[in-house]
Scaffold this motif. Structure first.
Motif, mmCIF file in Angstrom:
data_model
loop_
_atom_site.group_PDB
_atom_site.id
_atom_site.type_symbol
_atom_site.label_atom_id
_atom_site.label_comp_id
_atom_site.label_asym_id
_atom_site.label_seq_id
_atom_site.Cartn_x
_atom_site.Cartn_y
_atom_site.Cartn_z
ATOM 1 N N THR A 482 -63.747 19.989 1.306
ATOM 2 C CA THR A 482 -63.400 20.194 2.715
ATOM 3 C C THR A 482 -64.660 20.083 3.567
ATOM 4 O O THR A 482 -65.632 20.800 3.334
ATOM 5 C CB THR A 482 -62.760 21.590 2.926
ATOM 6 O OG1 THR A 482 -61.630 21.720 2.062
ATOM 7 C CG2 THR A 482 -62.306 21.766 4.365
ATOM 8 N N ASN A 510 -57.842 22.449 4.407
ATOM 9 C CA ASN A 510 -57.323 21.229 5.055
ATOM 10 C C ASN A 510 -58.240 20.050 4.744
ATOM 11 O O ASN A 510 -58.543 19.225 5.604
ATOM 12 C CB ASN A 510 -57.165 21.425 6.560
ATOM 13 C CG ASN A 510 -58.473 21.840 7.227
ATOM 14 O OD1 ASN A 510 -59.489 22.000 6.557
ATOM 15 N ND2 ASN A 510 -58.449 22.002 8.549
ATOM 16 N N GLY A 513 -57.146 16.726 0.035
ATOM 17 C CA GLY A 513 -55.858 16.783 -0.633
ATOM 18 C C GLY A 513 -55.854 16.090 -1.984
ATOM 19 O O GLY A 513 -56.831 15.464 -2.402
ATOM 20 N N SER A 562 -49.993 20.274 -2.509
ATOM 21 C CA SER A 562 -51.013 19.466 -1.855
ATOM 22 C C SER A 562 -50.420 18.147 -1.369
ATOM 23 O O SER A 562 -49.458 17.640 -1.944
ATOM 24 C CB SER A 562 -52.172 19.203 -2.823
ATOM 25 O OG SER A 562 -53.195 18.454 -2.191
ATOM 26 N N GLU A 563 -51.018 17.636 -0.304
ATOM 27 C CA GLU A 563 -50.637 16.327 0.221
ATOM 28 C C GLU A 563 -51.912 15.565 0.514
ATOM 29 O O GLU A 563 -52.836 16.103 1.164
ATOM 30 C CB GLU A 563 -49.798 16.479 1.488
ATOM 31 C CG GLU A 563 -49.274 15.153 2.019
ATOM 32 C CD GLU A 563 -48.416 15.348 3.261
ATOM 33 O OE1 GLU A 563 -48.131 14.340 3.937
ATOM 34 O OE2 GLU A 563 -48.062 16.510 3.573
ATOM 35 N N HIS A 566 -54.165 15.899 3.710
ATOM 36 C CA HIS A 566 -53.757 17.052 4.511
ATOM 37 C C HIS A 566 -54.101 18.394 3.849
ATOM 38 O O HIS A 566 -53.589 19.442 4.258
ATOM 39 C CB HIS A 566 -52.244 17.013 4.801
ATOM 40 C CG HIS A 566 -51.859 15.896 5.706
ATOM 41 N ND1 HIS A 566 -51.616 14.614 5.246
ATOM 42 C CD2 HIS A 566 -51.686 15.841 7.065
ATOM 43 C CE1 HIS A 566 -51.281 13.832 6.252
ATOM 44 N NE2 HIS A 566 -51.321 14.545 7.382
#
Length: 724
Positions: A482, A510, A513, A562-563, A566
């Motif tokens: 991150t 955030n 991902g 998780s994406e 994102h």
């Protein structure tokens, strides 16, 4: 030669009180005879017990008696007769529901495997035996057999730990006998480690107990051990004295006649048991013959029946021949499988020991790297040198984290991790992790937030160290992936029931991902999703594997949502007990800067010369004076002769270990703070350090601020608490 010691556990079906008392008396006599090596008398008492068992049709008592026969003959190295009674016990056990008998059977099997040289098989069988029965005497003797096995595989620390426990055992049947055997084995280990003075102490303790209780074999073994040790120390007069005593024992008429009598008695008893089986079969045949003469019809039917039986016998004979060949083949294959299993276990043990040794050995030079880097940064280097030193410090820290991950995975694979159950404050544990990683978050321009539910009880019971490791890995992993974002650590109370709580934890970010395909194996060792991720972000790919394994110790599972692009969320639930009786205490929180170190005098116990120099310089920075002991024996002598404010004790040293040195110091000084400095290896246990008498533990290579904080806490906090 293997010696087994477990006495019979009288759980047989009692026909009446007088019969039970008689059997109890027989086995009391048996125990005494066996301890005094009167094998002929011991066998005669077992014969009496077997007769009572058969007359009363008491299968449990008969099983116990067969076990004692097998054990006694194994002690006398008569393997053929051992297996004769072992097979009979195995057959009897199949039809019984008898947990102690099953536990003892596993113990005997472990002894037989140990006698064959299969050490790791024997250890596994002992562990299974321990689970089936909590009989105190059986537990004590499992400890003793484990000590023999640990000695065989040169795991001296665990062997010594078991043997020290047996010296002070409270066994109501074999207290003196177990202590004698433990002292003899400690004498052997001390001699192997060239600690001859300790070997003499334990040999004399064994000889005193053996002579007091007439333990014939142990008297002979103690004299033999003392003659060998005194010869090594060049005390030839003392050696000759014990050799003469040994000669008198070996040449005694009693010893020679006793050996002949024992051999004859053993053969007579085995022959008698075999003849009993034949007589039973003969009696049945005679009974059938008498019934055949009662009438002609019966005779005709019997003749026809016998004809059929004969045909069946021929068929059975042929089938039996096929079965024997099949059994031989199965036996051969089983032996091959056992050898393959032993080889696999040995290979796994070798791999585990190798990784443990490598990680431990890497810590020693790494201690020099990080320690010298810290000292150079403290000595006001030139500006163009600072960047180089900071890069060196970063590389050292990175290498240390990698070594720690390897060691952690190695401990998990070897099943060396067990969770503690101590009182701790969860908020402080998680807050310390978050605070320690705030600098990392600042470098990544990322906000690191702790959202902690105030409804969570303050005092919980669990393992704060492993919980800290879980969050260190999860938060560190989130920060790594991150940049210019946010990482949030969440702790929520789901429900509370009397003295138990269910908690919910989540670490979400955030960042970049994780794709669905990568999520399938993200928790596997050395997995980071892709080679590109590994090259861009670095790391070992072990952090999430460690988290998954540590949570398994708490019967908890890690989950992931998780994406790609994102961010990610790792979450899990955990059940913990809360200490409802705990009250908030006044804490003494001082920082390292507030401690007045000037004037302290400390003993450094360290065998590595470079480490001695670095540790001494770090203390000198704080105006602390120090003495240096090169090994455990020097440390004990210097602690007796001088007054120190604290002792910094290295654990791994040649000769006696830091743990043993700490135990001996605690015999004459209960108050001095002792801080263990150790490059923790696979077999090390923080619990064992504290049990030995250490007040605190600092792992090498350590951070200087942690080093000074531990010294200050253990010296000044104890003084403050004592004043209060």
């Amino acid at each position: 030669m293997l010696y087994l010691f477990v006495p019979i556990n009288l759980c047989y079906g009692q026909k009446d009180i007088s019969s039970a008392a008689k059997v109890q008396s027989i086995f009391d006599n048996f125990t005494t005879y066996r301890h005094q090596n009167k094998v002929d008398k011991a066998l005669e008492t077992l014969d009496q017990a077997a007769e009572i068992a058969e007359n009363n049709e008491d299968a449990k008592l008969l099983l116990d008696t067969y076990h004692q026969y097998a054990r006694l003959f194994l002690e006398e190295e008569n393997r053929e007769t051992t297996m004769f009674y072992w097979d009979r016990a195995s057959i009897l056990l199949k039809g019984l529901s008898y947990s102690y008998g099953q536990a003892f059977h596993l113990y005997m099997e472990a002894a037989i495997r140990f006698d064959e040289g299969n050490n790791f098989q024997a250890l596994k069988l002992l562990e299974e035996s321990r689970k089936l029965s909590n009989n105190r005497n059986l537990s004590n003797n499992i400890l003793l057999l484990e000590a023999y096995i640990f000695t065989n595989i040169t795991n001296y620390e665990d062997a010594i730990k078991n043997l020290h426990a047996l010296i002070v055992n409270s066994d109501d049947k074999e207290r003196a006998y177990l202590a004698t055997k433990a002292n003899l084995q400690l004498a052997k280990i001390s001699t192997d480690l060239n600690d001859l003075e300790e070997g003499i102490i334990h040999s004399k303790a064994a000889l005193e107990l053996a002579e007091k209780h007439s333990f014939f074999k142990q008297i002979k073994m103690a004299n033999e051990m003392l003659s060998i040790i005194y010869e090594k120390t060049a005390s030839y007069d003392e050696s000759l004295r014990y050799k003469k005593a040994l000669g008198r024992i070996k040449d005694s008429i009693f010893n020679i006649e006793k050996a002949k009598l024992e051999a004859n008695t053993a053969e007579d008893i085995r022959f008698e048991h075999q003849m009993n089986e034949i007589n039973k079969l003969t009696a049945k045949n005679e009974e059938l013959s008498e019934s055949k003469n009662r009438s002609e019809i019966t005779a005709i039917l019997t003749s026809a029946f016998l004809t059929i039986i004969s045909l069946l016998a021929v068929s059975l004979f042929r089938n039996n021949q096929i079965k024997l060949k099949t059994n031989d083949l199965l036996y051969t294959k089983n032996k091959e499988l056992e050898l393959a299993r032993d080889s696999a276990v040995s290979a796994m043990q070798a791999k585990t020991n190798f990784l443990s040794t490598v990680t431990h050995e890497l810590r020693t030079p790494l201690y020099a790297v990080t320690g010298l880097t810290h000292l150079l940064l403290e000595e006001n280097p030139a500006e163009h040198q600072k960047d180089h030193l900071r890069s060196l410090k970063f590389s050292g820290d990175y290498l240390l984290n990698f070594i720690n991950d390897i060691l952690q995975i190695n401990k998990i694979d070897a099943e060396k991790l067990e969770p503690l159950n101590i009182e701790f404050k969860l908020h402080k544990v998680i807050a310390d992790v978050v605070d320690s990683l705030q600098q990392n978050a600042h470098e990544k321009n990322t906000t690191l937030i702790l959202d902690y539910d105030p409804q969570i009880p303050q005092h919980l019971l669990g393992d704060p160290i492993k919980i800290s490791q879980i969050f260190m890995n999860l938060v560190g992993n989130a920060l790594k992936f991150t940049s210019k974002g946010k990482v949030e650590v969440i702790a929520k109370l789901l429900n509370k029931n009397e003295d138990e709580v269910k908690l919910y934890f989540e670490v979400k970010d955030n960042g970049i991902g994780i794709s669905e395909d990568q999520q399938q194996n993200i928790f596997d060792s050395f997995e980071q999703g892709s080679v590109q991720i590994n090259r861009e972000y670095g790391g070992t790919g072990l952090g999430l594997t460690i988290v998954k394994s540590l949570l398994g110790l708490f019967n908890s599972k890690i989950h992931l949502e998780s994406e790609l692009g994102h961010g990610s969320s790792f979450f899990f639930e955990m059940d913990l007990k809360c200490d409802t009786n705990a009250i908030d205490q006044v804490t003494f929180e001082l920082s390292a800067e507030e401690f007045e170190f000037k004037g302290l005098h400390i003993l450094i116990v360290e065998d590595n010369k470079i480490n001695q120099v670095i540790t001494k310089k770090m203390l000198t920075k704080k105006e602390i004076t120090c003495d240096i002991a090169n090994n455990g024996n020097e440390a004990i002598d210097m602690a007796k002769a001088n007054d120190y404010d604290a002792i910094l004790m290295d654990i791994h040293m040649p000769g006696i270990s830091g743990e043993e040195a700490t135990r001996q110091i605690r015999r004459f000084d209960q108050d001095i703070p002792i801080i263990a400095l150790t490059a923790i290896s696979l077999d090390d246990s923080l619990e064992s350090f504290y049990e030995a008498g250490c007040n605190d533990v600092v792992t090498k290579p350590f951070k200087p601020e942690v080093f000074y904080q531990k010294i200050g806490e253990n010296i000044f906090k104890r003084r403050m608490e004592g004043t209060v």
